[in-house]
Design a protein around this motif. Structure first.
Motif, PDB file in Angstrom:
ATOM      1  N   ALA A  38      18.738  23.730 -17.368  1.00  0.00           N
ATOM      2  CA  ALA A  38      19.347  22.604 -18.080  1.00  0.00           C
ATOM      3  C   ALA A  38      20.620  22.990 -18.815  1.00  0.00           C
ATOM      4  N   ASN A  39      20.723  24.237 -19.269  1.00  0.00           N
ATOM      5  CA  ASN A  39      21.938  24.619 -20.008  1.00  0.00           C
ATOM      6  C   ASN A  39      22.655  25.796 -19.361  1.00  0.00           C
ATOM      7  N   ASN A  40      22.534  25.922 -18.053  1.00  0.00           N
ATOM      8  CA  ASN A  40      23.299  26.929 -17.321  1.00  0.00           C
ATOM      9  C   ASN A  40      24.794  26.726 -17.583  1.00  0.00           C
ATOM     10  N   SER A  41      25.522  27.809 -17.760  1.00  0.00           N
ATOM     11  CA  SER A  41      26.942  27.716 -18.118  1.00  0.00           C
ATOM     12  C   SER A  41      27.801  27.076 -17.031  1.00  0.00           C
ATOM     13  N   LYS A  42      27.274  26.980 -15.817  1.00  0.00           N
ATOM     14  CA  LYS A  42      28.078  26.365 -14.751  1.00  0.00           C
ATOM     15  C   LYS A  42      28.422  24.914 -15.098  1.00  0.00           C
ATOM     16  N   LYS A  43      27.585  24.244 -15.911  1.00  0.00           N
ATOM     17  CA  LYS A  43      27.880  22.862 -16.282  1.00  0.00           C
ATOM     18  C   LYS A  43      29.112  22.790 -17.180  1.00  0.00           C
ATOM     19  N   TYR A  44      29.215  23.729 -18.096  1.00  0.00           N
ATOM     20  CA  TYR A  44      30.406  23.781 -18.954  1.00  0.00           C
ATOM     21  C   TYR A  44      31.654  23.990 -18.120  1.00  0.00           C
ATOM     22  N   TRP A  45      31.611  24.987 -17.230  1.00  0.00           N
ATOM     23  CA  TRP A  45      32.790  25.296 -16.437  1.00  0.00           C
ATOM     24  C   TRP A  45      33.160  24.149 -15.494  1.00  0.00           C
ATOM     25  N   ALA A  46      32.164  23.461 -14.954  1.00  0.00           N
ATOM     26  CA  ALA A  46      32.450  22.335 -14.055  1.00  0.00           C
ATOM     27  C   ALA A  46      33.237  21.256 -14.780  1.00  0.00           C
ATOM     28  N   GLY A  47      32.808  20.933 -16.007  1.00  0.00           N
ATOM     29  CA  GLY A  47      33.517  19.925 -16.770  1.00  0.00           C
ATOM     30  C   GLY A  47      34.914  20.370 -17.163  1.00  0.00           C
ATOM     31  N   LEU A  48      35.040  21.629 -17.560  1.00  0.00           N
ATOM     32  CA  LEU A  48      36.338  22.145 -17.962  1.00  0.00           C
ATOM     33  C   LEU A  48      37.306  22.186 -16.789  1.00  0.00           C
ATOM     34  N   VAL A  49      36.834  22.647 -15.627  1.00  0.00           N
ATOM     35  CA  VAL A  49      37.687  22.731 -14.436  1.00  0.00           C
ATOM     36  C   VAL A  49      38.147  21.334 -14.002  1.00  0.00           C
ATOM     37  N   LYS A  50      37.234  20.366 -14.074  1.00  0.00           N
ATOM     38  CA  LYS A  50      37.604  18.999 -13.691  1.00  0.00           C
ATOM     39  C   LYS A  50      38.759  18.482 -14.551  1.00  0.00           C
ATOM     40  N   GLY A  51      38.657  18.706 -15.860  1.00  0.00           N
ATOM     41  CA  GLY A  51      39.720  18.261 -16.754  1.00  0.00           C
ATOM     42  C   GLY A  51      41.023  19.004 -16.528  1.00  0.00           C
ATOM     43  N   PHE A  52      40.920  20.316 -16.289  1.00  0.00           N
ATOM     44  CA  PHE A  52      42.127  21.113 -16.074  1.00  0.00           C
ATOM     45  C   PHE A  52      42.837  20.695 -14.797  1.00  0.00           C
ATOM     46  N   GLU A  53      42.094  20.558 -13.719  1.00  0.00           N
ATOM     47  CA  GLU A  53      42.724  20.220 -12.436  1.00  0.00           C
ATOM     48  C   GLU A  53      43.365  18.838 -12.469  1.00  0.00           C
ATOM     49  N   ALA A  54      42.770  17.915 -13.221  1.00  0.00           N
ATOM     50  CA  ALA A  54      43.341  16.577 -13.325  1.00  0.00           C
ATOM     51  C   ALA A  54      44.702  16.587 -14.013  1.00  0.00           C
ATOM     52  N   SER A  55      44.881  17.522 -14.937  1.00  0.00           N
ATOM     53  CA  SER A  55      46.135  17.576 -15.687  1.00  0.00           C
ATOM     54  C   SER A  55      47.090  18.656 -15.180  1.00  0.00           C
ATOM     55  N   HIS A  56      46.673  19.414 -14.161  1.00  0.00           N
ATOM     56  CA  HIS A  56      47.523  20.472 -13.609  1.00  0.00           C
ATOM     57  C   HIS A  56      47.489  20.418 -12.089  1.00  0.00           C
ATOM     58  N   PRO A  57      48.134  19.418 -11.500  1.00  0.00           N
ATOM     59  CA  PRO A  57      48.139  19.325 -10.035  1.00  0.00           C
ATOM     60  C   PRO A  57      48.760  20.572  -9.405  1.00  0.00           C
ATOM     61  N   GLY A  58      48.163  20.993  -8.295  1.00  0.00           N
ATOM     62  CA  GLY A  58      48.664  22.192  -7.621  1.00  0.00           C
ATOM     63  C   GLY A  58      47.926  23.458  -8.002  1.00  0.00           C
ATOM     64  N   ILE A  59      47.033  23.380  -8.994  1.00  0.00           N
ATOM     65  CA  ILE A  59      46.225  24.546  -9.364  1.00  0.00           C
ATOM     66  C   ILE A  59      44.749  24.156  -9.256  1.00  0.00           C
ATOM     67  N   LYS A  60      44.016  24.868  -8.436  1.00  0.00           N
ATOM     68  CA  LYS A  60      42.573  24.699  -8.318  1.00  0.00           C
ATOM     69  C   LYS A  60      41.886  25.918  -8.930  1.00  0.00           C
ATOM     70  N   VAL A  61      40.647  25.754  -9.317  1.00  0.00           N
ATOM     71  CA  VAL A  61      39.901  26.847  -9.941  1.00  0.00           C
ATOM     72  C   VAL A  61      38.511  26.920  -9.318  1.00  0.00           C
ATOM     73  N   ASP A  62      38.179  28.065  -8.771  1.00  0.00           N
ATOM     74  CA  ASP A  62      36.824  28.351  -8.279  1.00  0.00           C
ATOM     75  C   ASP A  62      36.137  29.278  -9.275  1.00  0.00           C
ATOM     76  N   VAL A  63      34.973  28.875  -9.777  1.00  0.00           N
ATOM     77  CA  VAL A  63      34.260  29.647 -10.783  1.00  0.00           C
ATOM     78  C   VAL A  63      32.926  30.125 -10.222  1.00  0.00           C
ATOM     79  N   SER A  64      32.682  31.410 -10.322  1.00  0.00           N
ATOM     80  CA  SER A  64      31.380  31.974  -9.965  1.00  0.00           C
ATOM     81  C   SER A  64      30.676  32.405 -11.248  1.00  0.00           C
ATOM     82  N   VAL A  65      29.460  31.916 -11.452  1.00  0.00           N
ATOM     83  CA  VAL A  65      28.706  32.190 -12.667  1.00  0.00           C
ATOM     84  C   VAL A  65      27.533  33.104 -12.323  1.00  0.00           C
ATOM     85  N   TYR A  66      27.435  34.226 -13.060  1.00  0.00           N
ATOM     86  CA  TYR A  66      26.362  35.198 -12.840  1.00  0.00           C
ATOM     87  C   TYR A  66      25.603  35.432 -14.145  1.00  0.00           C
TER      88      TYR A  66
END
Length: 412
Positions: A38-66
């Motif tokens: 329920a509180n795996n950090s991938k949820k935080y990063w997913a939300g953050l990446v979505k917001g970043f990509e929306a405001s920074h066209p041309g930059i994508k972010v792939d996050v691997s959580v271990y």
């Protein structure tokens, strides 16, 4: 450091539309701070990446959580294979900085972002006075006490070492299992030891930046603990060198401990189980210790893939107040920037964290800017609990660790 729970899971997150559509795809490896799906950090990063990509066209972010037990090794393996990520959020940075693999903070961040880090944390992220490690999240420590036990015994919150000794004696007489829990088992004994050394006016590092683990102050601190608490049977049924932090924390949440050093996550867990928690700065010889022990985890930018500008844009976005506070709030940790700390301090929602927030600016951190620290840290965890063993002395045990530290420092 800090609140850590290993799920051993890996998740890859990518922005909407897939990385192929972007001019640049940043690769980020991060640690999981959650203790359930329920509180795996991938949820935080997913939300953050979505917001970043929306405001920074041309930059994508792939996050691997271990999980924390895997993430440092994963990054080390990637770097060894010549496949370093653009960004890594892990436990240490100094080896990579010394090897010339990281961007300096000022090569990536805007001036306002870099200037916003709490000064002690910026210093802790530096090698040879140059910042490479960016503090990602932090925690401090306070002395916790069971308010019910203290009220029943007519005790005030302790302010000095003598108070701790006297209060522990009263709690022992009243049948408290661990009057003062002293977890110096191998799990995280480097933290417990450092807290006590700081309260005695010492620490791991001297004024000139070299290890002084067997200093006069440090030996006196451990001698006091042995004579006044351990030898008098005031630390509970498990010898300090056999007691891990996790077991001590669990005992506190079950109402078996009178006093111990704790962090924000323990406060939340104890109160969920009905333990009323008092918190004070760690008592010192003559009064409360002025500086607390702090712990930080780090995020850094690797040079290999050459995405300096894009990495900087992502990190500037990451360290906006909302993103910093969202992560700290999710995991009961502390923000690493001046503005986010001020925002949390003024918000009534975060009132329980105010004592920890107040302690953070003056906290002392592990010497993570020294590449020798990894070896010294292992020596402390392996040996420090022996200081209270029947056939050992604090002076001899601290001397052995100091010898290991000098050898490690000479090899830097």
């Amino acid at each position: 450091m800090a609140a850590v729970a290993a799920l051993g899971l890996t998740a890859t997150l990518s922005g909407c539309g897939g990385s192929e559509s972007g001019d640049v795809t940043l690769k980020l490896v991060a640690a999981d701070y959650g203790n359930s799906a329920a509180n795996n950090s991938k949820k935080y990063w997913a939300g953050l990446v979505k917001g970043f990509e929306a405001s920074h066209p041309g930059i994508k972010v792939d996050v691997s959580v271990y999980s924390w037990k895997d993430v440092d090794r994963k990054v080390a393996d990637m770097v060894k294979k010549g496949q370093a990520p653009d960004i890594a959020q892990i436990g240490a940075y100094a080896d990579y900085a010394k090897a010339g693999k990281l961007y300096r903070a000022d090569e990536m961040l805007s001036i306002p972002t870099q200037a916003n880090f709490l000064p002690h944390l910026a210093d802790a992220g530096s090698v040879d006075r140059t910042q490479y490690g960016l503090p990602f999240v932090a925690s401090t420590r306070l002395l916790f006490y069971n308010k019910k036990f203290f009220a029943q015994a007519g005790l005030d919150a302790p302010k000095t070492w003598d108070d701790i000794r006297n209060d522990a004696a009263v709690l022992d007489q009243r049948g408290v299992t661990y009057p003062l829990a002293l977890p110096l088992g191998p799990e995280e004994s480097q933290a417990e030891a450092m807290m006590w050394l700081l309260s005695g006016g010492g620490g791991y590092i001297g004024d000139v930046g070299s290890y002084e683990i067997d200093s006069v102050e440090n030996v006196k601190t451990f001698d006091w603990l042995k004579t006044n608490l351990v030898d008098k049977g005031l630390v509970g049924p498990v010898a300090p060198g056999k007691l891990d932090r996790g077991k001590a924390f669990d005992a506190f949440t079950r109402g078996k401990v009178g006093m111990l050093n704790g962090h924000p996550t323990l406060m939340q867990e104890a109160e969920k189980k009905g333990v009323s928690v008092g918190m004070v700065p760690l008592p010192g010889i003559d009064g409360p210790t002025k500086g607390s022990m702090g712990v930080a985890d780090w995020i850094m930018g690797f040079k290999q893939r050459g995405h300096r500008v894009e990495t900087g844009k992502f990190l500037d976005y990451l360290f906006t107040d909302k993103n910093v506070i969202d992560f700290a709030d999710e995991y009961d940790l502390l923000p690493v920037t001046d503005s986010a700390s001020a925002a949390m301090e003024s918000d009534p929602e975060y009132k329980p964290l105010r004592k920890f927030l107040a302690a953070l600016p003056n906290s002392e951190f592990y010497p993570v800017g020294k590449t020798s620290w990894a070896r010294v840290n292992e020596s402390i965890k392996e040996n420090i609990g022996n200081a209270f063993a029947p056939n050992e002395s604090p002076e001899s045990v601290l001397g052995k660790i100091a010898q290991d530290a000098r050898a490690a420092e000479e090899a830097e």
